[in-house]
Design a protein around this motif. Structure first.
Motif, PDB file in Angstrom:
ATOM      1  N   ASN A   4      50.859   2.641  12.141  1.00 35.03           N
ATOM      2  CA  ASN A   4      49.945   1.711  11.481  1.00 35.03           C
ATOM      3  C   ASN A   4      50.768   0.535  10.978  1.00 35.03           C
ATOM      4  O   ASN A   4      50.984   0.356   9.786  1.00 35.03           O
ATOM      5  CB  ASN A   4      49.211   2.390  10.324  1.00 35.03           C
ATOM      6  CG  ASN A   4      48.284   3.485  10.807  1.00 35.03           C
ATOM      7  OD1 ASN A   4      47.740   3.381  11.904  1.00 35.03           O
ATOM      8  ND2 ASN A   4      48.124   4.528  10.014  1.00 35.03           N
ATOM      9  N   LEU A   6      50.376  -2.735  10.663  1.00 35.68           N
ATOM     10  CA  LEU A   6      49.878  -3.818   9.830  1.00 35.68           C
ATOM     11  C   LEU A   6      48.725  -3.300   8.976  1.00 35.68           C
ATOM     12  O   LEU A   6      47.586  -3.247   9.403  1.00 35.68           O
ATOM     13  CB  LEU A   6      49.408  -4.972  10.719  1.00 35.68           C
ATOM     14  CG  LEU A   6      49.240  -6.317  10.053  1.00 35.68           C
ATOM     15  CD1 LEU A   6      50.554  -6.774   9.436  1.00 35.68           C
ATOM     16  CD2 LEU A   6      48.769  -7.337  11.039  1.00 35.68           C
ATOM     17  N   GLU A   7      49.039  -2.920   7.786  1.00 34.32           N
ATOM     18  CA  GLU A   7      48.033  -2.397   6.870  1.00 34.32           C
ATOM     19  C   GLU A   7      47.630  -3.496   5.891  1.00 34.32           C
ATOM     20  O   GLU A   7      48.331  -4.509   5.763  1.00 34.32           O
ATOM     21  CB  GLU A   7      48.589  -1.178   6.134  1.00 34.32           C
ATOM     22  CG  GLU A   7      48.831  -0.007   7.072  1.00 34.32           C
ATOM     23  CD  GLU A   7      49.256   1.244   6.326  1.00 34.32           C
ATOM     24  OE1 GLU A   7      49.093   1.310   5.092  1.00 34.32           O
ATOM     25  OE2 GLU A   7      49.758   2.166   6.992  1.00 34.32           O
ATOM     26  N   PRO A   8      46.506  -3.334   5.184  1.00 35.15           N
ATOM     27  CA  PRO A   8      46.033  -4.372   4.265  1.00 35.15           C
ATOM     28  C   PRO A   8      47.043  -4.762   3.194  1.00 35.15           C
ATOM     29  O   PRO A   8      47.157  -5.943   2.843  1.00 35.15           O
ATOM     30  CB  PRO A   8      44.779  -3.765   3.638  1.00 35.15           C
ATOM     31  CG  PRO A   8      44.309  -2.756   4.619  1.00 35.15           C
ATOM     32  CD  PRO A   8      45.535  -2.247   5.303  1.00 35.15           C
ATOM     33  N   TRP A   9      47.815  -3.817   2.684  1.00 38.33           N
ATOM     34  CA  TRP A   9      48.771  -4.178   1.653  1.00 38.33           C
ATOM     35  C   TRP A   9      49.918  -5.014   2.205  1.00 38.33           C
ATOM     36  O   TRP A   9      50.520  -5.804   1.489  1.00 38.33           O
ATOM     37  CB  TRP A   9      49.267  -2.937   0.910  1.00 38.33           C
ATOM     38  CG  TRP A   9      50.149  -2.022   1.701  1.00 38.33           C
ATOM     39  CD1 TRP A   9      49.758  -1.014   2.488  1.00 38.33           C
ATOM     40  CD2 TRP A   9      51.570  -2.065   1.756  1.00 38.33           C
ATOM     41  NE1 TRP A   9      50.844  -0.403   3.059  1.00 38.33           N
ATOM     42  CE2 TRP A   9      51.992  -1.040   2.616  1.00 38.33           C
ATOM     43  CE3 TRP A   9      52.543  -2.865   1.177  1.00 38.33           C
ATOM     44  CZ2 TRP A   9      53.307  -0.801   2.902  1.00 38.33           C
ATOM     45  CZ3 TRP A   9      53.873  -2.620   1.462  1.00 38.33           C
ATOM     46  CH2 TRP A   9      54.245  -1.600   2.319  1.00 38.33           C
ATOM     47  N   HIS A  10      50.203  -4.876   3.509  1.00 38.14           N
ATOM     48  CA  HIS A  10      51.215  -5.737   4.131  1.00 38.14           C
ATOM     49  C   HIS A  10      50.743  -7.193   4.107  1.00 38.14           C
ATOM     50  O   HIS A  10      51.529  -8.098   3.832  1.00 38.14           O
ATOM     51  CB  HIS A  10      51.475  -5.322   5.580  1.00 38.14           C
ATOM     52  CG  HIS A  10      52.184  -4.027   5.729  1.00 38.14           C
ATOM     53  ND1 HIS A  10      51.685  -2.999   6.500  1.00 38.14           N
ATOM     54  CD2 HIS A  10      53.355  -3.575   5.219  1.00 38.14           C
ATOM     55  CE1 HIS A  10      52.523  -1.983   6.463  1.00 38.14           C
ATOM     56  NE2 HIS A  10      53.551  -2.306   5.687  1.00 38.14           N
ATOM     57  N   LEU A  11      49.475  -7.395   4.432  1.00 37.67           N
ATOM     58  CA  LEU A  11      48.925  -8.753   4.424  1.00 37.67           C
ATOM     59  C   LEU A  11      48.945  -9.355   3.023  1.00 37.67           C
ATOM     60  O   LEU A  11      49.220 -10.550   2.856  1.00 37.67           O
ATOM     61  CB  LEU A  11      47.501  -8.746   4.985  1.00 37.67           C
ATOM     62  CG  LEU A  11      47.375  -8.351   6.454  1.00 37.67           C
ATOM     63  CD1 LEU A  11      45.914  -8.293   6.865  1.00 37.67           C
ATOM     64  CD2 LEU A  11      48.121  -9.329   7.330  1.00 37.67           C
ATOM     65  N   LEU A  12      48.667  -8.525   2.007  1.00 32.21           N
ATOM     66  CA  LEU A  12      48.713  -9.016   0.633  1.00 32.21           C
ATOM     67  C   LEU A  12      50.129  -9.435   0.233  1.00 32.21           C
ATOM     68  O   LEU A  12      50.323 -10.444  -0.447  1.00 32.21           O
ATOM     69  CB  LEU A  12      48.176  -7.953  -0.326  1.00 32.21           C
ATOM     70  CG  LEU A  12      46.671  -7.680  -0.230  1.00 32.21           C
ATOM     71  CD1 LEU A  12      46.290  -6.520  -1.140  1.00 32.21           C
ATOM     72  CD2 LEU A  12      45.896  -8.915  -0.579  1.00 32.21           C
TER      73      LEU A  12
END
Length: 93
Positions: A4, A6-12
């Motif tokens: 996984n 690219l998870e949402p917290w990576h984008l944040l």
């Protein structure tokens, strides 16, 4: 390991780093400039596609510059002599 990636917290985290680097005041200006350049690019590509489209009356493709250009007569080559040959003919005469 990267199941996984690219998870949402990576984008944040990436968004937070970008805001820290460029600042919150500079980001809207950059987005506005990017939007303007994208609109210009879109308009130019649309104009190029319209120029490349065949004419409605069936004539060949030609740009406005080609239509405004006057017809040019073909150039005929002139007889050119070398400098040595010209001086020889002048001295022997």
């Amino acid at each position: 390991m990267f199941r996984n990636g690219l998870e949402p917290w990576h984008l944040l985290v990436v968004l937070a780093v970008i805001i820290l680097l460029f600042g919150s005041k500079k980001l809207p200006e950059m987005a506005r400039g990017l939007g303007k350049s994208m609109r210009i690019l879109k308009a130019e590509t649309k104009a190029m596609r319209e120029d490349d489209a065949p004419a409605a009356d069936g004539t060949a493709n030609s740009t406005a510059a080609e239509q405004d250009r006057p017809a040019v007569a073909p150039v005929t080559p002139a007889t050119v002599t070398k400098a040595d040959e010209a001086t020889k003919t002048n001295t022997t005469a």
